[in-house]
Enzyme design. Sequence first.
Site, short mmCIF file in Angstrom:
data_model
loop_
_atom_site.label_atom_id
_atom_site.label_comp_id
_atom_site.label_asym_id
_atom_site.label_seq_id
_atom_site.Cartn_x
_atom_site.Cartn_y
_atom_site.Cartn_z
N ASP A 1 0.75 4.23 -2.64
CA ASP A 1 0.52 5.63 -2.27
C ASP A 1 1.62 6.53 -2.82
O ASP A 1 1.36 7.67 -3.20
CB ASP A 1 0.44 5.77 -0.75
CG ASP A 1 -0.85 5.15 -0.21
OD1 ASP A 1 -1.77 4.91 -1.02
OD2 ASP A 1 -0.91 4.89 1.00
N CYS B 1 -32.71 16.65 32.93
CA CYS B 1 -32.48 15.25 33.29
C CYS B 1 -31.00 14.92 33.07
O CYS B 1 -30.47 15.15 31.98
CB CYS B 1 -33.35 14.35 32.42
SG CYS B 1 -32.86 12.61 32.44
N ARG C 1 -30.68 2.25 -9.04
CA ARG C 1 -31.80 1.50 -9.59
C ARG C 1 -33.09 2.33 -9.58
O ARG C 1 -33.88 2.27 -10.51
CB ARG C 1 -31.99 0.23 -8.76
CG ARG C 1 -33.15 -0.60 -9.17
CD ARG C 1 -33.13 -1.95 -8.47
NE ARG C 1 -34.17 -2.79 -9.00
CZ ARG C 1 -35.42 -2.80 -8.54
NH1 ARG C 1 -35.73 -2.03 -7.52
NH2 ARG C 1 -36.32 -3.58 -9.09
N CYS D 1 -38.72 11.46 28.52
CA CYS D 1 -38.57 12.20 29.76
C CYS D 1 -38.63 13.67 29.42
O CYS D 1 -37.94 14.14 28.52
CB CYS D 1 -37.22 11.84 30.39
SG CYS D 1 -36.74 12.99 31.67
N SER E 1 -36.09 -6.86 -10.59
CA SER E 1 -35.64 -7.52 -9.37
C SER E 1 -35.58 -9.01 -9.66
O SER E 1 -35.81 -9.44 -10.79
CB SER E 1 -36.57 -7.20 -8.21
OG SER E 1 -37.84 -7.71 -8.51
N LYS F 1 -27.77 -18.45 -11.56
CA LYS F 1 -28.06 -17.94 -12.90
C LYS F 1 -27.82 -19.00 -13.97
O LYS F 1 -26.82 -19.72 -13.89
CB LYS F 1 -27.13 -16.76 -13.21
CG LYS F 1 -27.25 -15.64 -12.21
CD LYS F 1 -26.16 -14.61 -12.42
CE LYS F 1 -26.47 -13.40 -11.52
NZ LYS F 1 -25.47 -12.35 -11.68
N LYS G 1 -32.19 -17.23 -0.57
CA LYS G 1 -31.96 -16.38 0.59
C LYS G 1 -31.69 -17.22 1.83
O LYS G 1 -32.44 -18.16 2.12
CB LYS G 1 -33.19 -15.51 0.85
CG LYS G 1 -33.51 -14.56 -0.29
CD LYS G 1 -32.88 -13.22 -0.09
CE LYS G 1 -33.78 -12.36 0.73
NZ LYS G 1 -33.76 -10.95 0.37
N ASP H 1 0.83 -1.20 0.00
CA ASP H 1 0.00 0.00 0.00
C ASP H 1 0.87 1.25 0.00
O ASP H 1 0.55 2.25 -0.65
CB ASP H 1 -0.90 0.02 1.25
CG ASP H 1 -2.04 -0.98 1.12
OD1 ASP H 1 -2.12 -1.65 0.07
OD2 ASP H 1 -2.83 -1.11 2.08
N ASP I 1 -25.09 -7.75 0.01
CA ASP I 1 -26.14 -6.85 0.43
C ASP I 1 -25.66 -5.40 0.35
O ASP I 1 -24.98 -4.90 1.23
CB ASP I 1 -26.51 -7.19 1.88
CG ASP I 1 -27.94 -6.86 2.19
OD1 ASP I 1 -28.66 -6.43 1.25
OD2 ASP I 1 -28.35 -7.03 3.34
N CYS J 1 -33.76 10.47 36.31
CA CYS J 1 -33.94 11.70 37.10
C CYS J 1 -35.25 11.70 37.87
O CYS J 1 -35.53 12.63 38.62
CB CYS J 1 -33.90 12.92 36.18
SG CYS J 1 -35.35 13.08 35.13
N GLU K 1 -23.18 -4.16 -7.82
CA GLU K 1 -23.61 -3.80 -6.48
C GLU K 1 -22.51 -2.96 -5.82
O GLU K 1 -21.34 -3.31 -5.87
CB GLU K 1 -23.81 -5.11 -5.68
CG GLU K 1 -24.62 -4.98 -4.45
CD GLU K 1 -26.13 -5.12 -4.71
OE1 GLU K 1 -26.54 -5.21 -5.90
OE2 GLU K 1 -26.89 -5.11 -3.73
N LYS L 1 -24.73 -13.25 -3.01
CA LYS L 1 -25.66 -12.12 -3.09
C LYS L 1 -25.23 -11.10 -2.04
O LYS L 1 -25.54 -11.22 -0.85
CB LYS L 1 -27.08 -12.61 -2.83
CG LYS L 1 -28.13 -11.54 -3.06
CD LYS L 1 -29.52 -12.18 -3.04
CE LYS L 1 -30.62 -11.21 -3.35
NZ LYS L 1 -30.58 -9.95 -2.66
#
Length: 674
Positions: free
Chosen positions: A42, A435, A142, A430, A87, A294, A318, A38, A123, A415, A178, A121
Amino acid sequence: MHSKTIQQEARRRHASLCAEIERHNRLYYVEAAPEISDTDFDALLRELQELEAEYPDLITPDSPTQRVGGAPLEEFETVEHAVPMLSIDNTYNEGELRAFDERVRRGLGRAEEPQYVVELKIDGVAISLSYENGELTRAATRGDGYRGDNVTANIRTIRSVPLKLGKKPPRILEVRGEVYMRHQELERQNRLREKAGDPLLANPRNATAGTLKLLDPKQVARRRLDAVFYEVATMEGVELTTHWETLARLREWGLPTCEQAQHCKNIKDVIAVCDSWESCRNNLDFEMDGMVVKVDSAVQRRRLGATSKAPRWVIAYKFPAQVARTKVLRITVQVGKSGALTPVAEMEPVALAGTKVKRATLHNFEDLAKKDIQIGDTVEIQKAGEIIPQVLRHLPEFRPDGAKPFPIPKQCPECGGEVHKDPEGVHLRCLNLSCPAQLKERLEHFAGRAAMDIEGFGPALVEQLVTRELVKSPADIYDLNEDVLSDLERMGKKSAANLMNAINSSRNQPLRRLLHGLGIRHVGGHTAEILAQYFGSMDRLMEASVEELQEIHEIGETVARSVRDFFDTDENRTLVQRLQKRGVNMREESRAATGAQPFDGKTFVVTGTLQRYSRDGIHARIKELGGRPTSSVTSKTDYVVAGESPGSKRDKARELGIPVLTEDEFEKLAGDSR
Ligand code: IVH
């Protein structure tokens, strides 16, 4: 060297640095096989930045340095999806997966054997990217599947999204994928938020959606999102016959695909792959809620087609939400910054979704009563993407003898103050503004990094100041002195002096930080900034009506009412006065303010169509010059600017004897005419 040759040399170095950085980006994000550290990466990026600082002409929109985010937007443009973003249907068990395979076979005619590709899948938030001749031209969310937001400026900040495709890209490519946030990043964000006193992000999906909605790409760049790509919507110039091959080509072009994707010869293999992932889903650094299965062959996909809702060649499998069983040891009640009482179940520690859980929220007392959770109950708790687990239900057969419902508090547990049910909601609150529990939360927020930023004013200090009744309101912070502070526990002379310095310099914070710090409901850092910029001073804001507040771009009715309510409450007006007397700054420097302000304190109403200013443009100009644009003509209006077809506002101005300016006259007054 000749200056032309130096230029040429710079150009060459620029091109080679860009290519090298893109290559390492690809090795890192697409192939997960980085060749350099890294730090070395950089260093390359820094060299490129320095080169571009010296030769700004070399900066191109797709230079790797351009990921820090461009200028903020006013709003997102709406874009239409040429191919709708449908979907997909869900399945929840092996039987339903087999039924999907049956449907596919029936659709194809029995003789053809479908093969499948199984992907994770993830999320996150679905996204569609368009590339023309290899260059990223547009990114859209979407939305409702047919129309989404143009979020190109935000997507460009994501390092795993190539700004330019490598290796003979197609002429036109629209690719779907995604955008998501890794757990590690979400935790980092929440640590920052906790310090700043901002509400925590509940789960990676909301965190991603919230980030993509930000209008300032620089803020998006700070959130470090990731992306993965899984379908081609449109492609011209390249023909591909299977999904498996498509995934390989996407990677060649620099678009990361699901690393765990597997090719399966039949549904039996698909089921085995799905099963194997269900038990290791917690080992990943991102949230997944299932698998996507698929059909592999492009010809077969075309023959299967789609219903109006979803393609017939794809199905989601799922995973069930992760549930654990444990025992409630105690129920405690937390009091938040705005006084809301939240019941929390304290439980025997139990393993759930990769972490040890011992507390779970019950949301509010209605939820507690509905689920009838009692101390000693055995309960099921669930983590469905959320960071904080929820109590699902109790198991009646395990309820111990003598268990009783948890009483709804009549008083604040902190309180002893009166509690009331929210008129608009389900929360108990409250009502005691002093308080200690609320006070502690409010003080921490006031002094927090995003608000007045008083370094050293953390929870331990607040605890002592509140318990010893040294501070009863944020204004009391400014009455503290070094002697009082150095008497506190764990506070030496030196830290007391540092803290005093921090308190003193916080008096000069701009209005937007003070407004954020006051903790007005629905007013976070961003809204506070809008209000401060618009009104310029606390006095003006305090006078603003709900209608006037709503005229401001981005301020809706809820915020407008909440601001008005806040300043209509005596305690809050007193608090502001006390802060002012203690020398706390109540103004915001106008972004453009330099020197004289010819419209200082003057109110303007603009009506009719103008030739040379847009409505937003003239409003901005009035504000820049210290004036205030409003919408209705009253006796307090100083000027009305009337363009073509001005309507009743001009008539009203004449009636009231208010000067009516033409556009030319306004220009002269503003010093804009030449
Ligand atoms: S394919 C027309 N593949 O899940 C088919 N979707 O619940 C397009 N998702 O809207 C979707 N990972 O946002 C596909 N490997 C993957 C996915 C995936 C996550 C999301 C996607 C979709 C949602 C459907």
